[in-house]
Scaffold this motif. Sequence first.
Motif, PDB file in Angstrom:
ATOM      1  N   LYS A   1     -15.871  -2.706  53.734  1.00 55.89           N
ATOM      2  CA  LYS A   1     -13.862  -2.120  53.645  1.00 55.89           C
ATOM      3  C   LYS A   1     -13.328  -3.286  53.538  1.00 55.89           C
ATOM      4  O   LYS A   1     -12.358  -4.237  53.070  1.00 55.89           O
ATOM      5  CB  LYS A   1     -13.308  -1.110  55.350  1.00 55.89           C
ATOM      6  CG  LYS A   1     -13.575   0.457  53.992  1.00 55.89           C
ATOM      7  CD  LYS A   1     -12.426   1.258  55.501  1.00 55.89           C
ATOM      8  CE  LYS A   1     -13.080   2.670  55.110  1.00 55.89           C
ATOM      9  NZ  LYS A   1     -12.439   3.368  55.509  1.00 55.89           N
TER      10      LYS A   1
ATOM     11  N   SER B   1     -14.523  -5.494  50.207  1.00 55.13           N
ATOM     12  CA  SER B   1     -13.692  -4.977  49.376  1.00 55.13           C
ATOM     13  C   SER B   1     -12.689  -5.082  49.290  1.00 55.13           C
ATOM     14  O   SER B   1     -12.121  -5.165  48.202  1.00 55.13           O
ATOM     15  CB  SER B   1     -14.634  -3.315  49.621  1.00 55.13           C
ATOM     16  OG  SER B   1     -14.208  -3.067  48.231  1.00 55.13           O
TER      17      SER B   1
ATOM     18  N   HIS C   1     -17.136  -4.295  44.316  1.00 50.31           N
ATOM     19  CA  HIS C   1     -15.947  -3.455  45.196  1.00 50.31           C
ATOM     20  C   HIS C   1     -17.245  -1.823  45.171  1.00 50.31           C
ATOM     21  O   HIS C   1     -16.694  -1.828  46.318  1.00 50.31           O
ATOM     22  CB  HIS C   1     -14.770  -3.533  44.212  1.00 50.31           C
ATOM     23  CG  HIS C   1     -14.748  -4.887  44.244  1.00 50.31           C
ATOM     24  ND1 HIS C   1     -14.689  -6.005  45.275  1.00 50.31           N
ATOM     25  CD2 HIS C   1     -14.578  -5.285  42.829  1.00 50.31           C
ATOM     26  CE1 HIS C   1     -14.035  -6.935  44.869  1.00 50.31           C
ATOM     27  NE2 HIS C   1     -13.609  -6.955  43.026  1.00 50.31           N
TER      28      HIS C   1
ATOM     29  N   HIS D   1     -17.590  -0.232  48.750  1.00 48.57           N
ATOM     30  CA  HIS D   1     -16.234   0.970  48.782  1.00 48.57           C
ATOM     31  C   HIS D   1     -17.645   2.288  48.575  1.00 48.57           C
ATOM     32  O   HIS D   1     -17.205   3.311  50.020  1.00 48.57           O
ATOM     33  CB  HIS D   1     -16.366   1.238  47.925  1.00 48.57           C
ATOM     34  CG  HIS D   1     -15.162   2.477  47.658  1.00 48.57           C
ATOM     35  ND1 HIS D   1     -13.991   2.838  48.496  1.00 48.57           N
ATOM     36  CD2 HIS D   1     -15.108   3.528  46.976  1.00 48.57           C
ATOM     37  CE1 HIS D   1     -14.024   3.622  48.728  1.00 48.57           C
ATOM     38  NE2 HIS D   1     -14.266   4.592  47.521  1.00 48.57           N
ATOM     39  N   GLN D   2     -18.946   2.192  47.875  1.00 48.16           N
ATOM     40  CA  GLN D   2     -19.714   3.503  48.094  1.00 48.16           C
ATOM     41  C   GLN D   2     -19.872   3.040  49.667  1.00 48.16           C
ATOM     42  O   GLN D   2     -20.928   4.619  50.881  1.00 48.16           O
ATOM     43  CB  GLN D   2     -20.485   3.662  47.431  1.00 48.16           C
ATOM     44  CG  GLN D   2     -20.289   3.448  45.990  1.00 48.16           C
ATOM     45  CD  GLN D   2     -19.027   5.050  45.932  1.00 48.16           C
ATOM     46  OE1 GLN D   2     -19.683   6.141  46.513  1.00 48.16           O
ATOM     47  NE2 GLN D   2     -18.009   5.308  45.369  1.00 48.16           N
TER      48      GLN D   2
ATOM     49  N   ARG E   1     -18.087   4.039  52.620  1.00 43.95           N
ATOM     50  CA  ARG E   1     -17.525   5.884  52.341  1.00 43.95           C
ATOM     51  C   ARG E   1     -19.371   6.465  53.156  1.00 43.95           C
ATOM     52  O   ARG E   1     -18.603   7.544  53.759  1.00 43.95           O
ATOM     53  CB  ARG E   1     -17.498   6.235  51.018  1.00 43.95           C
ATOM     54  CG  ARG E   1     -16.217   6.149  50.655  1.00 43.95           C
ATOM     55  CD  ARG E   1     -15.650   7.162  49.705  1.00 43.95           C
ATOM     56  NE  ARG E   1     -15.113   7.868  50.118  1.00 43.95           N
ATOM     57  CZ  ARG E   1     -14.834   8.992  50.043  1.00 43.95           C
ATOM     58  NH1 ARG E   1     -15.094   9.298  49.445  1.00 43.95           N
ATOM     59  NH2 ARG E   1     -14.237  10.272  50.885  1.00 43.95           N
ATOM     60  N   VAL E   2     -20.357   6.171  52.274  1.00 43.05           N
ATOM     61  CA  VAL E   2     -21.322   7.064  53.184  1.00 43.05           C
ATOM     62  C   VAL E   2     -21.852   6.489  54.251  1.00 43.05           C
ATOM     63  O   VAL E   2     -22.087   7.108  55.098  1.00 43.05           O
ATOM     64  CB  VAL E   2     -22.921   6.470  52.152  1.00 43.05           C
ATOM     65  CG1 VAL E   2     -24.028   6.349  53.474  1.00 43.05           C
ATOM     66  CG2 VAL E   2     -23.456   6.537  50.812  1.00 43.05           C
TER      67      VAL E   2
END
Lengths: 505, 243
Positions: free
Chosen positions: B6, B9, B149, B153-154, B157-158
Amino acid sequence: MVGSGNAIDMAHVTFSYGDGEEPVLDDCSWSVPYGSLVLLKGESGCGKSTLLACLCGLAQSFPRSRFGGDIVVDGIDIRNRPVRDIARHIGVVQQDVDAQILHATVEDEIAFGCENLDMPPDRISREISRYCPALGIDPQGNTLTLSGGQKERVCCAAAFAMRRPVIALDEPLANLDQTGVEIVMRAVRRLADQGHAVIVCEHRISNVIRYADRIATVENGRIRETSTPSGRKGLPGGTRSSERSGPSRGTSRSARENSGAFPNRVTCGAGEPHPPSREPKSSVLMSLRDVVVRRQHRCIIHVDRLDIYRDQSVLVLGDNGCGKSTLLSLLSGVVRPGSGRVVDARGHRIGRGRGIRRAHLWQTPDYQIFTTTVLDELLARNADRSACLDMLDAIGLGGLSHRHPLSLSDGQKRRLVLAACLISEPDLLIVDEPSAGQDGPNLEREMNLIEERCVGRSCACVLATHDSRGAARYADRVLIMSEGAVVDDGGPELADKWFARFDVE
Amino acid sequence: MTAIAKGVSAAAPAAFGGAATGSHALHPVAALLVSIGSFAFFVACPDLRRVGVFMVALLILECLVGMGRALLLSGLFFLPAGIVMALTMSWVCGDPGSGWSMLLRLSALWLSETPLLVVPEMSFVRFLAQVHAPRVLGLCLLITLRFTHVIFHQIARVHAAWRTLERGGAHRVGVLRMAVPLMSRVLDVSDCLSNSLEMRCFTVDARQPSSVYRPVTPTMRDAVFVGAATAWMVGALMCPMPW
């Protein structure tokens, strides 16, 4: 068809994803005139998104797909046309907004499509100036820091600014709070009034129906149009340049019911009072004490004290950006507080694998699928194979235990992850946006399963939603959040008051 | 891991594209000229004293034009890599001096690449459109920069989703299993992104006309930046070294 004067003409359209597969659209015929706003609805998995993909030419390019019939959009036959040519006549805003945004600033994102249409810079500037205030977005905003609702509005603005005669929006209201819903729907209504044909594909029907001229239901591969809600005059089929004096709003409740729109608010029955909020029978399960969460020097959550009781079902409501998802992540342990404590009944800090058992179902369950078969997904949470198989039967996935989870439909994935959460026998179940992408019957099934498995086991349940459907019925307690704090804490009647602000039923 | 992903990004656009929307963003040509010119100097100049002098001058110049944050952030990547390579070089060659040389030149590389990092990606894309470069170049640039980015971000989240599993469950679901939802999301995002491009009438066909919303025009600031960098480079090359 060509020259019929309609924005969209579909004749005997059939589409399937592969040889031998059941057709998703089966001899489907439909027309949409200019200057109309059409609500497209149907059960999860009925083919709404496929229909939109056919209209813009994307579906026809899927490998092994089978397409038949004729589609004319804005007077052009889309057969054998490249998607980028069709896109000059119809714009589609897809469901996944994160994946559609390419640029660092809102202004650049909106301008991108207009540049591709060779619009002069001053006209692009006018469109940006028109749609940014209309949709409540800052043109200089950084797209990476926008919330889901704001991204949705940026995608809508980018589609509207291209001024195409036909616009289709696939579940545009999913990430929006009620304020955002009103903003977007007013902008959409204005477009329809200016002569564009607008199709809104949504499950949150009550939010769209007040603005819609027509309702189309996708059922068994075909489209069934129901009568327009009374009180809204049908628009004359006209050219793109036709103007209306203004939208008529405020359809009567009986008219909406007669229109065939299924009831979206699960009430206790006409005239019945809400069940009294259940006083917690047992003790506190967990507490948040003086908890503060900060991000980039901004206070996201500030909770002095919040107790969650063992057998309570708590509904969390609030506008976009108020901190609902962060609160849920705090409760589930995904987010740690910057200060303060999250403790159990004895005052001990709760951590992963320490203290109470928690399960958190996200709005997008794709992130929470880690194994390669449906059964393994449950076994990863509970080693009891027979219990897992029973749970799969209970959620209607009994015959799919050896399927790869990612091959399931969105609704099936959601039920799978819910089952995985429930099979872990949590003390606290947290569900973020239970109604996202769910039609009425599926939502009811999901909520009934939660109620059955949680209430019976004294498991606490915390749900956060923007959607009024079924909200109050399942909650014992309602928390209203604003700017990171819990500003109100009461019974289910609070939910009624909350949704009544926007006259949503 | 979530925090790192995070952080990168979120910080990357703030540091690199911080001047994205302001009028003080560098023109892509100015950034390219200084970057390529300084890179050539740092690679080709055999005299480390002159390299050092020009490095100091370029560092001051870049700080003066507002690249301080970008220098700090990019330094987090370049400098540790440089230290590792320098130590490796010293060890392999058995000569500490060779390590210093390597560290100096890698640090110089850090300075020469930073101007490219602060130019907003849209400026590059619009400049390429203005000069009628093949549109596929602009598309590659946009997607490459954007996808960084998206990937971070993914990942964040994962990882956060993996953390929703209780610790006992997570033992039955190893860390490598995060690749399952991650690859699924990356493929979904790619699919959606490519559809979105088509739905917004993007084409690599040069015959299709397109406009440029905010043409990128060079300013006096760009001229001063390029002029000062060039003057320092010539000075570092020509002036006699006092030591």
